[in-house]
Design a protein around this motif. Structure first.
Motif, mmCIF file in Angstrom:
data_model
loop_
_atom_site.group_PDB
_atom_site.id
_atom_site.type_symbol
_atom_site.label_atom_id
_atom_site.label_comp_id
_atom_site.label_asym_id
_atom_site.label_seq_id
_atom_site.Cartn_x
_atom_site.Cartn_y
_atom_site.Cartn_z
ATOM 1 N N CYS A 35 61.617 35.307 35.441
ATOM 2 C CA CYS A 35 60.663 36.150 36.128
ATOM 3 C C CYS A 35 60.763 37.509 36.299
ATOM 4 O O CYS A 35 59.940 38.415 36.307
ATOM 5 N N VAL A 36 62.218 37.772 36.527
ATOM 6 C CA VAL A 36 62.535 39.260 36.877
ATOM 7 C C VAL A 36 61.815 39.739 37.848
ATOM 8 O O VAL A 36 61.314 40.836 38.167
ATOM 9 N N GLU A 37 61.799 38.940 39.316
ATOM 10 C CA GLU A 37 61.344 39.118 40.245
ATOM 11 C C GLU A 37 62.292 38.869 41.484
ATOM 12 O O GLU A 37 63.152 37.886 41.342
ATOM 13 N N LEU A 38 61.887 39.206 42.734
ATOM 14 C CA LEU A 38 62.807 38.887 43.882
ATOM 15 C C LEU A 38 61.760 37.919 44.805
ATOM 16 O O LEU A 38 60.915 38.134 44.931
ATOM 17 N N PHE A 39 62.419 36.842 45.503
ATOM 18 C CA PHE A 39 61.622 35.768 46.008
ATOM 19 C C PHE A 39 62.412 35.726 47.278
ATOM 20 O O PHE A 39 63.506 35.582 47.451
ATOM 21 N N CYS A 40 61.742 35.527 48.338
ATOM 22 C CA CYS A 40 62.283 34.735 49.720
ATOM 23 C C CYS A 40 62.476 33.318 49.416
ATOM 24 O O CYS A 40 61.895 32.726 48.429
ATOM 25 N N TYR A 41 63.130 32.622 50.471
ATOM 26 C CA TYR A 41 63.405 31.248 50.164
ATOM 27 C C TYR A 41 61.906 30.165 50.184
ATOM 28 O O TYR A 41 62.029 29.557 49.097
ATOM 29 N N ASP A 42 61.092 30.588 50.975
ATOM 30 C CA ASP A 42 59.927 29.714 51.096
ATOM 31 C C ASP A 42 59.149 29.980 49.696
ATOM 32 O O ASP A 42 58.656 28.934 48.827
ATOM 33 N N CYS A 43 58.831 31.208 49.266
ATOM 34 C CA CYS A 43 58.064 31.626 48.182
ATOM 35 C C CYS A 43 58.982 31.014 46.927
ATOM 36 O O CYS A 43 58.187 30.459 45.863
ATOM 37 N N PHE A 44 60.219 31.156 46.716
ATOM 38 C CA PHE A 44 60.736 30.854 45.495
ATOM 39 C C PHE A 44 60.440 29.029 45.407
ATOM 40 O O PHE A 44 60.366 28.695 44.346
ATOM 41 N N LYS A 45 60.744 28.445 46.632
ATOM 42 C CA LYS A 45 60.535 26.942 46.464
ATOM 43 C C LYS A 45 59.189 26.889 46.126
ATOM 44 O O LYS A 45 58.792 25.938 45.233
ATOM 45 N N ALA A 46 58.141 27.337 46.776
ATOM 46 C CA ALA A 46 56.826 27.202 46.171
ATOM 47 C C ALA A 46 56.445 27.516 45.029
ATOM 48 O O ALA A 46 55.641 26.724 44.373
ATOM 49 N N THR A 47 56.861 28.613 44.167
ATOM 50 C CA THR A 47 56.314 28.932 42.814
ATOM 51 C C THR A 47 57.413 28.182 41.972
ATOM 52 O O THR A 47 56.838 28.293 40.764
ATOM 53 N N HIS A 48 58.399 27.701 42.059
ATOM 54 C CA HIS A 48 59.257 27.071 41.305
ATOM 55 C C HIS A 48 59.730 25.605 41.341
ATOM 56 O O HIS A 48 60.665 25.174 41.333
ATOM 57 N N SER A 49 58.584 25.109 42.060
ATOM 58 C CA SER A 49 58.991 23.665 42.307
ATOM 59 C C SER A 49 58.457 22.600 41.294
ATOM 60 O O SER A 49 58.552 21.510 41.197
ATOM 61 N N ARG A 50 57.625 23.171 40.206
ATOM 62 C CA ARG A 50 57.186 22.391 39.257
ATOM 63 C C ARG A 50 56.887 23.271 37.865
ATOM 64 O O ARG A 50 56.826 24.316 37.955
ATOM 65 N N GLY A 51 56.662 22.352 36.759
ATOM 66 C CA GLY A 51 56.512 22.979 35.688
ATOM 67 C C GLY A 51 57.840 23.825 34.740
ATOM 68 O O GLY A 51 58.944 23.359 35.175
ATOM 69 N N LYS A 52 57.754 24.649 34.161
ATOM 70 C CA LYS A 52 58.589 25.302 33.303
ATOM 71 C C LYS A 52 59.452 26.119 34.368
ATOM 72 O O LYS A 52 60.663 26.375 33.855
ATOM 73 N N ARG A 53 59.052 26.593 35.175
ATOM 74 C CA ARG A 53 59.859 27.449 36.263
ATOM 75 C C ARG A 53 60.897 26.743 37.021
ATOM 76 O O ARG A 53 62.157 27.321 37.386
ATOM 77 N N GLN A 54 60.750 25.300 36.848
ATOM 78 C CA GLN A 54 61.940 24.608 37.422
ATOM 79 C C GLN A 54 63.164 24.673 36.669
ATOM 80 O O GLN A 54 64.427 24.549 37.155
ATOM 81 N N ARG A 55 63.178 25.393 35.380
ATOM 82 C CA ARG A 55 64.335 25.623 34.637
ATOM 83 C C ARG A 55 64.650 26.877 34.617
ATOM 84 O O ARG A 55 65.506 27.306 33.746
ATOM 85 N N HIS A 56 64.422 27.837 35.145
ATOM 86 C CA HIS A 56 64.346 29.159 35.530
ATOM 87 C C HIS A 56 65.906 29.400 35.971
ATOM 88 O O HIS A 56 66.395 28.528 37.122
ATOM 89 N N CYS A 57 66.439 30.449 35.577
ATOM 90 C CA CYS A 57 67.893 30.770 36.062
ATOM 91 C C CYS A 57 67.758 31.760 37.295
ATOM 92 O O CYS A 57 66.908 32.399 37.290
ATOM 93 N N VAL A 58 68.798 31.496 38.382
ATOM 94 C CA VAL A 58 68.431 32.269 39.491
ATOM 95 C C VAL A 58 69.767 32.953 40.004
ATOM 96 O O VAL A 58 71.001 32.521 39.314
ATOM 97 N N GLY A 59 69.663 34.024 40.633
ATOM 98 C CA GLY A 59 70.918 34.747 41.227
ATOM 99 C C GLY A 59 70.544 35.229 42.499
ATOM 100 O O GLY A 59 69.716 35.292 43.078
ATOM 101 N N LEU A 60 71.696 36.229 43.091
ATOM 102 C CA LEU A 60 71.525 36.735 44.385
ATOM 103 C C LEU A 60 70.992 38.062 44.121
ATOM 104 O O LEU A 60 71.209 38.798 43.059
ATOM 105 N N PRO A 61 70.150 38.766 44.960
ATOM 106 C CA PRO A 61 69.419 39.916 44.469
ATOM 107 C C PRO A 61 70.190 41.230 44.870
ATOM 108 O O PRO A 61 70.034 42.042 44.423
ATOM 109 N N ALA A 62 71.407 41.027 45.768
ATOM 110 C CA ALA A 62 71.906 42.265 46.162
ATOM 111 C C ALA A 62 73.413 41.756 46.261
ATOM 112 O O ALA A 62 73.728 40.548 46.220
#
Length: 641
Positions: A295-322
């Motif tokens: 997504c090339v976006e930064l998320f807090c923990y709650d928003c990341f869980k809400a937006t990446h809980s289903r669909g194709k976003r479940q397979r997105h790669c994540v990392g640390l922001p800083a």
């Protein structure tokens, strides 16, 4: 009989001549069989000679009593060379005792005069350096580490308190910074051991600049710990996110306020430390903990869980922001996270800790990769966030008790607030002594900290947290810091409930301006039927400014009709045209057509004015064109609501 035998028999002891003779040694120490060496008595000189020699050497005995040895050394050097100093007619005269020779000048006195001049210059330079707080810290640490063979004797409560006072750190108000200073002093001793005491000087014994930067970063970390959102906003404007923290006033500032407040006066000498903050792109009110590489976006923990809980976003790669620094050495960037140890470690510390024993089987996740693979990382995001959060909670202890050692290497607990020292148990050096404040659980948060009750303590209610919170702003009203761009026809969708509450119905522009009178809005509409309504709203509300035409309305007939209507209702109080084109060719094309169209419209309006008898001057034309092409927008920005 040989001469050596005769000399041996002549050597007799002082106690009994019949005792056996001692063997002659080339450098035998003084013993009871030999007379002790006579003490060399210091030569005494009259006060008159001392005062005149001080005048010769340009020394003031009253202001510089520590340089009396230079005067005495000069007189002794002259006497060893066979010269006596006599007073004649209120001046000194050098007389050679082997010959009847006298002179008013001597090179030995001149050499001592130059030495005294260099000593005075060095003393003045040293006094100037002592005006710098960084040099005073280096000098005190240098005197503490040189000559010591055990690090436990280096750091003393007196030295730590001196450094705290020099660096403007209050032990009662900021006890979480004492550990950083104590550790830095001990690190300087090990640095001296590695480089050698021959290469250690006052300038390189301790890096005070890095210490000051780390102290400010610790202040920022403690502010984030007590901040509800984890974000710090500028304490001056209270709207923009903090970009720097001042090491002089310890305030969090944005770049603009930092330039305004630290460009003149004594504040411009205070270093500014950069702050790295990440805001969630979804809610825009919490600190970001996760970066989605897809997504090339930064998320807090709650928003990341809400937006990446289903669909194709479940397979997105994540990392640390800083960047995350090593929990062990705290000086290098972390490369791995150990799931079992629950630590983020650099490559060197990870190799040292996990090279033997059962720790070789610990699970390590690399942090330097561009993104975590979902197959590798699996569902360990919760575990990772828990490790980072527990590390923040363990950091910044508010206990004023610290371990120190005396000259016999006996441990003791020292309280920097009350300055009490208690003997410590050598078998338990991790648990500080508890404060006895009576029976029951104390009500105040500060007393709970002293009683060692961190689980029942509200950190934000402590004196330290309340004082530290004055250096930053934690809460900002959403209309003051949220930037949005929305098509009004789609404002009723579920993805912007806060806008739907403030904008019931279809007349969102008027409701927005009325509900937020202190917020300025740039407004443009797409529908041809809404152009007249937008123009009327702009005439009614001072916090709304109309600009240009939508790209899909950029037709000559529509632009001519809309601009003519705006000129009749608003005059020149709007921006005629604006472009968001990212290609220069499109921008040039749009500007050529807009300039020709604006000329036709103004020509028609000026003809109507001339028909009424109004005389149009060159200055009127220049003023109108300037306002339509950006002047009205600049006035709108400077307008106070």
């Amino acid at each position: 009989m040989s001469d050596a035998t005769k000399n041996t028999k002549m050597q007799r002891t002082y106690s009994d001549p019949d005792l056996p003779q001692l063997l002659p040694l080339p450098a035998r120490p003084s013993s009871s069989y030999e007379p002790r060496p006579k003490v060399k008595e210091a030569s005494q000189f009259s006060d008159e000679v001392m005062d005149l020699m001080a005048e010769k050497l340009s020394l003031n005995v009253m202001t510089h009593p520590e340089f009396n040895w230079v005067i005495r050394d000069c007189l002794l050097a002259l006497r060893d060379e066979g010269w006596n100093v006599q007073v004649r007619d209120g001046d000194l005269e050098y007389v050679y005792k082997h010959k009847d020779e006298s002179r008013p000048y001597h090179p030995i006195a001149e050499a001592h005069r130059k030495m005294a001049e260099r000593l005075l210059s060095a003393q003045a330079e040293l006094k100037t350096k002592h005006l710098n707080s960084y040099f005073r810290v280096r000098h005190s640490v240098y005197l503490a580490i040189m000559g010591e063979k055990d690090v436990r004797r280096v750091c003393t409560p007196k030295l730590v308190e001196y450094v705290l006072n020099t660096l403007d750190v209050s032990p009662a108000d900021e006890p979480y910074l004492i550990h950083r200073i104590k550790t830095s002093i001990e690190d300087s001793y090990f640095r001296m051991k590695r480089s050698g005491f021959h290469h250690t000087t006052i300038e390189n014994c301790i890096d005070v600049e890095s210490l000051v930067v780390n102290l400010e970063l610790d202040r920022v970390g403690f502010m984030r710990k007590i901040s509800p959102s984890g974000l710090l906003y500028c304490v001056e404007c209270q709207t923009a996110m903090g970009d720097v923290i001042s090491s002089g006033c310890h305030d969090v500032l944005c770049n603009q306020c930092a330039v305004e407040t630290h460009s003149t006066g004594n504040r411009q000498d205070a270093p500014l430390v950069f702050i790295e903050q990440c805001c969630c792109a979804e809610c825009a009110c919490k600190s970001a903990l996760v970066r989605c590489q897809d997504c090339v976006e930064l998320f807090c923990y709650d928003c990341f869980k809400a937006t990446h809980s289903r669909g194709k976003r479940q397979r997105h790669c994540v990392g640390l922001p800083a960047r995350t620094f090593c929990f062990e050495c705290d000086s290098r960037e972390a490369s791995y996270i150990c799931v079992e140890c629950e630590d983020a470690l650099c490559s060197r510390c990870s190799a040292n800790i996990h090279r033997s024993g059962a720790r070789q089987n610990h699970t390590l996740f690399g942090l330097r990769k561009a993104a975590y693979s979902k197959r590798l990382f699996a569902d360990n995001l919760d575990r990772l966030m828990g490790i980072l959060q527990r590390n923040v909670e363990r950091s910044y202890s508010l206990s004023p008790w610290f371990i120190f050692y005396d000259q016999a290497l006996a441990p003791s607990w020292y309280n920097f607030v009350t300055r009490d020292m208690l003997r410590a148990d050598p078998n338990n050096l991790s648990t500080p002594p508890l404060q006895d404040l009576g029976d029951g659980i104390p009500k105040s948060a500060d007393d709970q900290i002293l009683r060692g009750l961190p689980g029942s303590t509200i950190l934000k209610d402590t004196h330290v947290a309340q004082l530290t919170s004055q250096g930053a702003c934690f809460d900002v009203p959403p209309p003051m810091h949220v930037k949005f761009s929305v098509m009004t026809n789609y404002a009723q969708q579920d993805n912007m409930p806060w806008l739907r509450e403030q904008c019931p119905g279809k007349k969102q522009g008027g409701h927005l301006c009325e509900a937020n009178p202190a917020v300025k809005f740039l407004f443009t509409v797409l529908s041809r039927s809404d152009q007249h309504e937008a123009t009327v709203i702009a005439s009614k509300f001072r916090n709304l400014h109309l600009w240009g035409c939508w790209w899909y309305c950029n037709y000559p007939s529509i632009v001519s009709e809309v601009t003519s209507m705006r000129l009749e209702v608003l005059g020149t109080g709007f921006t005629f045209q604006a472009s968001s084109a990212r290609v220069h060719d499109q921008l040039i094309y749009k500007w050529i057509h807009a300039r020709a169209l604006l000329g036709k419209l103004l020509l028609g309006k000026y003809r109507e004015l001339l028909a009424t008898g109004w005389r149009v001057s060159r200055g009127d034309i220049r003023r109108d064109v300037q306002r339509l092409l950006g002047g009205a927008f600049e006035e709108f920005l400077e307008k106070s609501l």
